[in-house]
Motif scaffolding. Structure first.
Motif, PDB file in Angstrom:
ATOM      1  N   HIS A  98      38.630  53.496  46.464  1.00  0.00           N
ATOM      2  CA  HIS A  98      39.290  52.419  46.031  1.00  0.00           C
ATOM      3  C   HIS A  98      38.882  51.807  44.844  1.00  0.00           C
ATOM      4  O   HIS A  98      39.613  51.536  43.811  1.00  0.00           O
ATOM      5  N   GLU A 101      39.250  53.797  41.664  1.00  0.00           N
ATOM      6  CA  GLU A 101      40.717  53.559  41.103  1.00  0.00           C
ATOM      7  C   GLU A 101      40.816  52.431  40.502  1.00  0.00           C
ATOM      8  O   GLU A 101      41.853  52.221  40.070  1.00  0.00           O
ATOM      9  N   ASN A 102      39.849  51.319  40.487  1.00  0.00           N
ATOM     10  CA  ASN A 102      40.150  50.066  39.915  1.00  0.00           C
ATOM     11  C   ASN A 102      39.104  49.855  39.123  1.00  0.00           C
ATOM     12  O   ASN A 102      38.268  48.651  39.587  1.00  0.00           O
ATOM     13  N   LYS A 103      38.673  50.575  38.119  1.00  0.00           N
ATOM     14  CA  LYS A 103      37.344  50.417  37.238  1.00  0.00           C
ATOM     15  C   LYS A 103      37.292  49.208  36.541  1.00  0.00           C
ATOM     16  O   LYS A 103      36.457  48.741  35.840  1.00  0.00           O
TER      17      LYS A 103
END
Length: 673
Positions: A98, A101-103
């Protein structure tokens, strides 16, 4: 850690009336004109790391050990090992995926926002902290409306600098004399933005995340059933001014977004006071509802805005205000050095009649000019607020734009720029306000507050004896509790992780096996007590352990936020909550009986917050040049604050005696050699 350096050279200040200003000029409109853009380092900040699962499990077991019997700790080890080898591995993998996917953000940012906004507890005492600013010793600048005008102008100068990318980037300098320089800024200016943070590290200067700053002004927390929301109105041109429960929208920026002249803002505040003097205190002080349990406030607000006029005024004049200024009356109290508790309690939570706790920032100005900040906590943490607080103090001291001699621009009758907010109240709202007032008053009445100012321990003594100030204070809290209540409890110290992009905070657990061992040793009868030298060695070990834990927390290597995120992952994925979270160990360490917070600031007169659990102690503390101070809040019949504060003084005495005796023995041994 993030200590402001306040320039006290005030010789250039005029002792007459306001400074001569060109109101549209850069000097007046902006607090700073940084050579480096405000968000220069933001892109290159490293991401908050997710600790190794094995390390988190080890750190958790070490932290709970002083709270458990050997048998309890053994059982906890078994559960933790099952977690590490089983469901923990699965949750950790899902969290890592997760995060990948949210850098653009950190793994803790959104869950932390959600945690705050979903809590249904009232904001005062449970969340909103208090920072009280040192007063201006010059009477011509301390008078209430003058002080209010100057802090408003300085706030707007800060805000406009931030919006224009002219506010200095937030950087923690390990050695400010070497890195907080023009040379450093020239080097940073030519560093590629993608690597600027790492270039700064070469100077031992650590840029900090500034993503929270844009919510400092123009932000309100709106109550909703189940979970609140934050709304922003960054283009607003007015502030909310409250006086005796009445509310006024006061324009402070002109139509082009420039800060109005000092005499104009002073005149508009005086117009508020004139309007307020012509009527009784508000019969239905709507602000009291912001002190309610959040679902209750959500229901009350939903009913209130069924009236279109109320809905429009609430949204456009209250929610959209840049910030709130509460001008308190004489009956609300003034600062008394010998009896600070009544005013501090009032500023922390008070009767709530003259407050709007949902605003991101509320400036509280007492009748004697005592100035404080009460802030809503969901949008951000102490780093952003403390920066604003320090800049505000420094600017009002060095550049006050009005004084008691300033000729103001009259604003009586100018209802376009000074707008009384006149709501229409139905019986449902009147009843809700009455009930909210009664509930809040009962809670505030149940709050005890005790202060300690201990002169034998201060910055100079810590430096003289080679002590870590924070470690010594935290050790004193542990000893105080052990003496008074014969045990060790869950203890909390906040540590910022703002060195990372979208970092928030990490919990540092100051109750360790090292602090427990020292407390047990120093409380032994004289015949079996270790020598002063041995006790001093134990103090040094406490400091070493504390320093290591602090370093780990600041570097994103604590365990609390990781375990929190793993639990959130299970909930998000629809998986059962692991057994670890049901253990006595996890429950005990998260029942933060001792909750502490410190703010290193030369601008701070006092800082306070409520206990985080009903039977706990909320401890705001600091070490100044002259003394170590603590403000302890408790709930009556739940925890004994007076007993704790008396025990804390005794703990300071014991620790200071050990330090001095061991130092004398060491000096004597050297002389004999």
């Amino acid at each position: 850690m993030f200590r402001a350096k306040v320039n006290r050279n005030l010789s250039f200040l005029s002792t007459n009336s306001s400074r001569t200003t060109t109101t549209h000029g850069q000097h007046y409109q902006y607090l700073q004109c940084s050579k480096l853009p405000t968000l220069y380092f933001q892109r290159s900040l490293p991401r908050l790391p997710i600790p190794l699962l094995e390390n988190t499990c080890q750190r958790f077991l070490a932290a709970v050990q002083p709270l458990l019997t050997p048998q309890e700790h053994g059982r906890t080890q078994q559960v933790v090992e099952q977690f590490r080898q089983g469901i923990g591995m699965e949750l950790h993998a899902k969290l890592k995926a997760h995060d990948a996917e949210n850098k653009h953000t950190s793994y803790i940012s959104q869950p932390w926002f959600d945690m705050y906004l979903a809590d249904r507890a009232p904001l005062p005492l449970n969340y909103n902290p208090l920072l009280v600013m040192k007063s201006d010793t010059r009477p011509e600048y301390q008078q209430q409306v003058v002080r209010a005008t100057n802090v408003i102008i300085s706030s707007l100068r800060f805000w406009r600098s931030l919006q224009a990318d002219l506010l200095e980037p937030e950087v923690y300098h390990m050695n400010a004399k070497k890195s907080d320089t023009a040379s450093y800024r020239r080097w940073m200016k030519v560093a590629p933005k993608a690597f600027a943070t790492y270039a700064s590290y070469a100077f031992k200067a650590f840029p900090l995340d500034m993503s929270q700053y844009n919510r400092l002004f123009g932000t309100s927390r709106i109550p909703r059933l189940g979970k609140d929301e934050l709304v922003q109105s960054p283009e607003s041109k007015h502030i909310l001014v409250m006086r005796r429960g009445h509310m006024y929208a006061v324009n402070v920026l002109d139509s082009s977004g420039y800060i109005e002249s000092p005499s104009v803002i002073l005149g508009r505040l005086k117009a508020v006071l004139r309007l307020d003097s012509e009527r009784e205190a508000a019969a239905v002080p709507l602000g009291v509802l912001t002190a309610s349990q959040r679902d209750e406030w959500a229901k009350s607000r939903a009913n209130f805005v069924l009236n279109p006029k109320n809905a429009d005024l609430l949204q456009s004049e209250v929610d959209a205000a840049l910030f709130c200024v509460c001008l308190d009356a004489e009956e609300d109290g003034i600062y008394n050095e010998n009896s600070q508790e009544p005013l501090l309690k009032h500023l922390l939570a008070g009767k709530a009649q003259n407050r709007w706790f949902d605003k991101s920032i509320s400036l509280l100005i007492s009748a004697d000019g005592t100035t404080a900040i009460n802030f809503e906590h969901s949008w951000g943490d102490g780093v952003a607020v403390l920066r604003y607080f320090n800049e505000l103090y420094k600017d009002t001291l060095q550049q006050p734009f009005v004084s008691t001699e300033t000729v103001h621009t009259p604003a009586e009758g100018d209802f376009g720029n000074v707008r009384p907010i006149n709501f229409e109240f139905d019986e449902v709202t009147k009843s809700a306000v009455e009930q909210a007032y009664a509930k809040n008053a009962a809670i505030v009445d149940s709050l005890d507050m005790h202060l300690l100012r201990y002169s034998h321990l201060n910055k100079l003594t810590c430096k003289q004896y080679g002590l870590s100030p924070d470690s010594i204070i935290q050790l004193s809290f542990q000893l105080a509790h052990r003496q008074a209540f014969d045990g060790y409890v869950g203890s909390y110290e906040s540590c910022s992780t703002s060195a990372f992009r979208h970092g928030r905070t990490e919990t540092m657990r100051p109750c360790t096996t090292a602090t427990r061992d020292f407390c047990e040793a120093v409380l032994q009868p004289a015949r079996s007590k270790p020598s002063a030298g041995e006790l001093r060695a134990m103090i040094d070990k406490c400091s070493k352990v504390h320093g290591q834990l602090t370093k780990e927390a600041a570097m994103g290597q604590g365990f609390d936020r990781h375990l929190f995120a793993l639990r959130q992952t299970a909930q998000r994925e629809g998986l059962p909550i692991p057994e670890l979270y049901e253990t006595d160990a996890y429950q005990r360490i998260n029942n933060n009986i001792i909750s502490t917070s410190t703010l290193g600031s030369d601008a701070l007169l006092a800082g306070s917050f409520g206990p985080v659990v009903k039977n706990g102690f909320g401890i705001g503390y600091s070490i100044q040049n002259e003394f170590a101070g603590a403000i302890v809040t408790t709930y009556k019949q739940q925890a004994e604050g007076k007993l704790f504060i008396d025990s804390l003084e005794s703990a300071f005495d014991k620790i200071c005696a050990v330090i001095k005796e061991s130092s004398s023995s060491s000096s004597g041994n050297k002389e004999n050699k």
